[in-house]
Design an enzyme around this catalytic site. Sequence first.
Site, PDB file in Angstrom:
ATOM      1  N   ILE A  33       0.820  -1.213   0.000  1.00  0.00           N
ATOM      2  CA  ILE A  33       0.000   0.000   0.000  1.00  0.00           C
ATOM      3  C   ILE A  33       0.858   1.270   0.000  1.00  0.00           C
ATOM      4  CG2 ILE A  33      -0.231   0.333   2.521  1.00  0.00           C
ATOM      5  CD1 ILE A  33      -3.284   0.599   2.029  1.00  0.00           C
ATOM      6  N   ASN A  88      11.890  -8.588   6.667  1.00  0.00           N
ATOM      7  CA  ASN A  88      12.285  -8.041   7.964  1.00  0.00           C
ATOM      8  C   ASN A  88      11.739  -8.902   9.106  1.00  0.00           C
ATOM      9  OD1 ASN A  88      13.400  -5.838   6.550  1.00  0.00           O
ATOM     10  ND2 ASN A  88      11.475  -4.710   6.627  1.00  0.00           N
ATOM     11  N   GLN A  95      10.537  -4.508  11.084  1.00  0.00           N
ATOM     12  CA  GLN A  95       9.280  -5.222  10.818  1.00  0.00           C
ATOM     13  C   GLN A  95       8.147  -4.461  11.499  1.00  0.00           C
ATOM     14  OE1 GLN A  95       8.964  -9.271  12.321  1.00  0.00           O
ATOM     15  NE2 GLN A  95       7.233  -9.724  10.972  1.00  0.00           N
ATOM     16  N   HIS A 101       6.466 -11.779   5.694  1.00  0.00           N
ATOM     17  CA  HIS A 101       6.203 -11.354   4.311  1.00  0.00           C
ATOM     18  C   HIS A 101       7.517 -11.055   3.614  1.00  0.00           C
ATOM     19  CE1 HIS A 101       6.027  -7.877   7.004  1.00  0.00           C
ATOM     20  NE2 HIS A 101       6.536  -7.154   6.018  1.00  0.00           N
ATOM     21  N   PHE A 102       7.538 -11.337   2.325  1.00  0.00           N
ATOM     22  CA  PHE A 102       8.679 -11.006   1.469  1.00  0.00           C
ATOM     23  C   PHE A 102       8.304  -9.789   0.628  1.00  0.00           C
ATOM     24  CE2 PHE A 102      11.767 -14.483   1.765  1.00  0.00           C
ATOM     25  CZ  PHE A 102      11.064 -15.380   2.543  1.00  0.00           C
ATOM     26  N   HIS A 103       9.167  -8.785   0.673  1.00  0.00           N
ATOM     27  CA  HIS A 103       9.019  -7.626  -0.202  1.00  0.00           C
ATOM     28  C   HIS A 103       9.702  -7.952  -1.527  1.00  0.00           C
ATOM     29  CE1 HIS A 103       8.062  -4.514   2.994  1.00  0.00           C
ATOM     30  NE2 HIS A 103       8.590  -5.445   3.754  1.00  0.00           N
TER      31      HIS A 103
HETATM   32  P1  AMP Z   1       7.610  -4.431   7.163  1.00  0.00           P
HETATM   33  O1  AMP Z   1       8.179  -3.109   7.562  1.00  0.00           O
HETATM   34  O2  AMP Z   1       8.633  -5.355   6.552  1.00  0.00           O
HETATM   35  O3  AMP Z   1       6.832  -5.088   8.290  1.00  0.00           O
HETATM   36  O4  AMP Z   1       6.624  -4.127   5.992  1.00  0.00           O
HETATM   37  C1  AMP Z   1       5.234  -4.025   6.136  1.00  0.00           C
HETATM   38  C2  AMP Z   1       4.700  -3.524   4.828  1.00  0.00           C
HETATM   39  O5  AMP Z   1       3.311  -3.744   4.793  1.00  0.00           O
HETATM   40  C3  AMP Z   1       4.935  -2.031   4.592  1.00  0.00           C
HETATM   41  O6  AMP Z   1       5.694  -1.859   3.401  1.00  0.00           O
HETATM   42  C4  AMP Z   1       3.510  -1.472   4.467  1.00  0.00           C
HETATM   43  O7  AMP Z   1       3.409  -0.447   3.505  1.00  0.00           O
HETATM   44  C5  AMP Z   1       2.723  -2.701   4.078  1.00  0.00           C
HETATM   45  N1  AMP Z   1       1.311  -2.680   4.439  1.00  0.00           N
HETATM   46  C6  AMP Z   1       0.785  -2.400   5.658  1.00  0.00           C
HETATM   47  N2  AMP Z   1      -0.568  -2.498   5.624  1.00  0.00           N
HETATM   48  C7  AMP Z   1      -0.885  -2.842   4.350  1.00  0.00           C
HETATM   49  C8  AMP Z   1      -2.130  -3.074   3.682  1.00  0.00           C
HETATM   50  N3  AMP Z   1      -3.304  -2.987   4.298  1.00  0.00           N
HETATM   51  N4  AMP Z   1      -2.082  -3.410   2.361  1.00  0.00           N
HETATM   52  C9  AMP Z   1      -0.898  -3.506   1.710  1.00  0.00           C
HETATM   53  N5  AMP Z   1       0.300  -3.296   2.297  1.00  0.00           N
HETATM   54  C10 AMP Z   1       0.305  -2.958   3.597  1.00  0.00           C
END
Ligand code: AMP
Length: 135
Positions: A33, A88, A95, A101-103
């Site tokens: 998002i 992360n 995180q 989750h994998f980016h």
């Molecule tokens: P992390 O910092 O590795 O935990 O990444 C979490 C990621 O989830 C971030 O890049 C957010 O932008 C993404 N994120 C959080 N909520 C949503 C959502 N509802 N839909 C899509 N992505 C999300």
Amino acid sequence: MDDTKCVFCKIIAGLIPATKIYEDERTIAFLDIAPFERGHVLVVPKAHARMLTDLPEEDLQAVIRVTQNVGERLLRQLPCDGFNVFQNNGACASQTVPHVHFHVVPRHEGKPLNWTPGSYASPDEAKTIQAKLRF
Ligand code: AMP
Ligand code: ZN
């Protein structure tokens, strides 16, 4: 953790919307998002696990295969020249969502990445990217 409080578990359960590009029995992939780059995808196991080290073997295999497939889609369909995969674990490691989750972040020749959250110009822009990447 109570899965009903986890934002990714809510997406998996269909309780909140996401711009999905792939789904099977073990894995879901959708657009981040707040993308670092247009086409930034998150690949998420459906089983709630906080860290990579908590993830069962079958889910790990499924999620890494989908991550590879997402990279393939980005290269061919976005398109892009390369991509970063990162993941992360723990607040100290940035995180923010406590569900593995994998980016997968597309990269373009000559275009440095800021590594900061961005946004899509409109819902339509995200839908256009979704249409290119969906499989
Ligand atoms: P992390 O910092 O590795 O935990 O990444 C979490 C990621 O989830 C971030 O890049 C957010 O932008 C993404 N994120 C959080 N909520 C949503 C959502 N509802 N839909 C899509 N992505 C999300
Ligand atoms: Zn969860």
